[in-house]
Scaffold this active site. Sequence first.
Site, PDB file in Angstrom:
ATOM      1  N   HIS A 111      -9.562   1.020   5.184  1.00  0.00           N
ATOM      2  CA  HIS A 111      -8.266   1.223   5.852  1.00  0.00           C
ATOM      3  C   HIS A 111      -8.480   2.158   7.042  1.00  0.00           C
ATOM      4  O   HIS A 111      -9.287   3.092   6.971  1.00  0.00           O
ATOM      5  CB  HIS A 111      -7.263   1.821   4.859  1.00  0.00           C
ATOM      6  CG  HIS A 111      -5.859   1.783   5.366  1.00  0.00           C
ATOM      7  ND1 HIS A 111      -5.394   2.672   6.301  1.00  0.00           N
ATOM      8  CD2 HIS A 111      -4.824   0.946   5.097  1.00  0.00           C
ATOM      9  CE1 HIS A 111      -4.127   2.382   6.583  1.00  0.00           C
ATOM     10  NE2 HIS A 111      -3.764   1.338   5.865  1.00  0.00           N
ATOM     11  N   ASN A 160       0.869  -1.181   0.000  1.00  0.00           N
ATOM     12  CA  ASN A 160       0.000   0.000   0.000  1.00  0.00           C
ATOM     13  C   ASN A 160       0.902   1.226   0.000  1.00  0.00           C
ATOM     14  O   ASN A 160       1.496   1.563   1.015  1.00  0.00           O
ATOM     15  CB  ASN A 160      -0.891  -0.043   1.261  1.00  0.00           C
ATOM     16  CG  ASN A 160      -1.724   1.208   1.421  1.00  0.00           C
ATOM     17  OD1 ASN A 160      -1.873   2.003   0.491  1.00  0.00           O
ATOM     18  ND2 ASN A 160      -2.289   1.399   2.616  1.00  0.00           N
ATOM     19  N   GLU A 218      -5.467  -5.201  10.811  1.00  0.00           N
ATOM     20  CA  GLU A 218      -4.484  -4.142  10.989  1.00  0.00           C
ATOM     21  C   GLU A 218      -4.752  -3.398  12.293  1.00  0.00           C
ATOM     22  O   GLU A 218      -5.570  -2.462  12.322  1.00  0.00           O
ATOM     23  CB  GLU A 218      -4.572  -3.142   9.831  1.00  0.00           C
ATOM     24  CG  GLU A 218      -4.277  -3.747   8.486  1.00  0.00           C
ATOM     25  CD  GLU A 218      -3.626  -2.724   7.557  1.00  0.00           C
ATOM     26  OE1 GLU A 218      -2.518  -2.994   7.085  1.00  0.00           O
ATOM     27  OE2 GLU A 218      -4.222  -1.655   7.333  1.00  0.00           O
ATOM     28  N   LYS A 244       0.104   4.255  -0.305  1.00  0.00           N
ATOM     29  CA  LYS A 244      -0.576   5.428   0.294  1.00  0.00           C
ATOM     30  C   LYS A 244      -0.384   6.670  -0.583  1.00  0.00           C
ATOM     31  O   LYS A 244      -0.299   6.558  -1.800  1.00  0.00           O
ATOM     32  CB  LYS A 244      -0.076   5.658   1.718  1.00  0.00           C
ATOM     33  CG  LYS A 244      -0.135   4.395   2.573  1.00  0.00           C
ATOM     34  CD  LYS A 244       0.008   4.665   4.044  1.00  0.00           C
ATOM     35  CE  LYS A 244       0.105   3.375   4.798  1.00  0.00           C
ATOM     36  NZ  LYS A 244       0.029   3.519   6.222  1.00  0.00           N
ATOM     37  N   SER A 296       3.267  -2.255  10.523  1.00  0.00           N
ATOM     38  CA  SER A 296       4.718  -2.258  10.710  1.00  0.00           C
ATOM     39  C   SER A 296       5.380  -3.588  10.342  1.00  0.00           C
ATOM     40  O   SER A 296       6.298  -4.048  11.028  1.00  0.00           O
ATOM     41  CB  SER A 296       5.077  -1.854  12.144  1.00  0.00           C
ATOM     42  OG  SER A 296       4.659  -0.519  12.377  1.00  0.00           O
ATOM     43  N   GLU A 317      -6.849   4.547   8.140  1.00  0.00           N
ATOM     44  CA  GLU A 317      -6.619   5.977   7.845  1.00  0.00           C
ATOM     45  C   GLU A 317      -7.873   6.594   7.221  1.00  0.00           C
ATOM     46  O   GLU A 317      -8.190   7.757   7.468  1.00  0.00           O
ATOM     47  CB  GLU A 317      -5.386   6.130   6.936  1.00  0.00           C
ATOM     48  CG  GLU A 317      -4.102   5.875   7.726  1.00  0.00           C
ATOM     49  CD  GLU A 317      -2.931   5.365   6.899  1.00  0.00           C
ATOM     50  OE1 GLU A 317      -2.984   5.415   5.662  1.00  0.00           O
ATOM     51  OE2 GLU A 317      -1.959   4.885   7.521  1.00  0.00           O
ATOM     52  N   GLY A 328       2.235   2.154  10.859  1.00  0.00           N
ATOM     53  CA  GLY A 328       3.170   3.267  10.701  1.00  0.00           C
ATOM     54  C   GLY A 328       3.879   3.669  11.992  1.00  0.00           C
ATOM     55  O   GLY A 328       4.499   4.726  12.059  1.00  0.00           O
TER      56      GLY A 328
HETATM   57  C1  PEP Z   1      -0.840  -0.017   6.020  1.00  0.00           C
HETATM   58  O1  PEP Z   1      -0.760   1.022   5.401  1.00  0.00           O
HETATM   59  O2  PEP Z   1      -1.814  -0.728   5.826  1.00  0.00           O
HETATM   60  C2  PEP Z   1       0.232  -0.372   6.947  1.00  0.00           C
HETATM   61  C3  PEP Z   1       0.130  -1.492   7.588  1.00  0.00           C
HETATM   62  O3  PEP Z   1       1.283   0.519   7.085  1.00  0.00           O
HETATM   63  P1  PEP Z   1       2.720   0.204   7.776  1.00  0.00           P
HETATM   64  O4  PEP Z   1       3.216  -1.091   7.171  1.00  0.00           O
HETATM   65  O5  PEP Z   1       3.576   1.373   7.407  1.00  0.00           O
HETATM   66  O6  PEP Z   1       2.489   0.076   9.235  1.00  0.00           O
END
Ligand code: PEP
Length: 264
Positions: A95, A9, A178, A11, A224, A97, A184
């Site tokens: 997601h 992803n 998630e 983003k 992460s 976010e 992040g």
């Molecule tokens: C994500 O954007 O779904 C995500 C898990 O980001 P990160 O790997 O940076 O934590």
Amino acid sequence: MRKPLIVGNWKMNNSTAESVDLAEKLKKVIKDMAGVEVVVAPPFTALGSVRKAIKGSNIKLGAQNLFWEDKGAYTGEVSPLMIRDLDCEYVIIGHSERREYFKESDEIVNKKIKAALRNKLKAIVCVGESLKEREEDKTMQVIESQLKKGLEGISTLNLIQGEIRNPKSEILLTIAYEPVWAIGTGRNATPAQANEVHTYIRKLLSQIFNEDIASNIKILYGGSVKLSNSAELMSEKEIDGALVGGASLEAESFTEIIRSACMV
Ligand code: PEP
């Protein structure tokens, strides 16, 4: 047997030229990797160019979002038809976010999942608890609520691409667990924590659909994921792959994560 799936992803990162460069690097290094499915989800602006860059490779294309109507007066939105038109096979929905910054409710997530399935796009549906919810021991409650509301009114038939009795028929739904506190932040769920939630998600999926369908739905972990933790996460029984944010922005780290999934 569920084939591991690794989704990058990207983003709101990368110019079109940077996206193409990253896609071309990935194309070269993963061309001989078998036993794993790889998807990249660039920003909308780069989808067309990345589509060309990955042509003929084993990398698939995904969108990071979609609107629930097929067309009309919805300024600034992107429809499932437009996403299909760019050869996207996957779309990320719900997601954290988007839930947080754009106030996407479970009802909106539900409309988006229905729009994706109606248009034969594979929906990667994200669920996950906040740090406060985990500390209050509400993880399973939050997951159950997000999953049940998100999947309300969706039948087994809606999920299947092709003939229901054909073993080669594909399932148009993937779940990504998630935990919000892990996205992040550099702080990942332990493999055991993730596996516990994945096991619960699969149990819920068998209640919502049936055991056969549930056993074929991939459940990804996201939060992460990096080279130092991916192999350990991927070796858990119920973890079928990863949704990767930050570490998917560099060809080297993303490739190593993909490699760790191949070795499971
Ligand atoms: C994500 O954007 O779904 C995500 C898990 O980001 P990160 O790997 O940076 O934590």
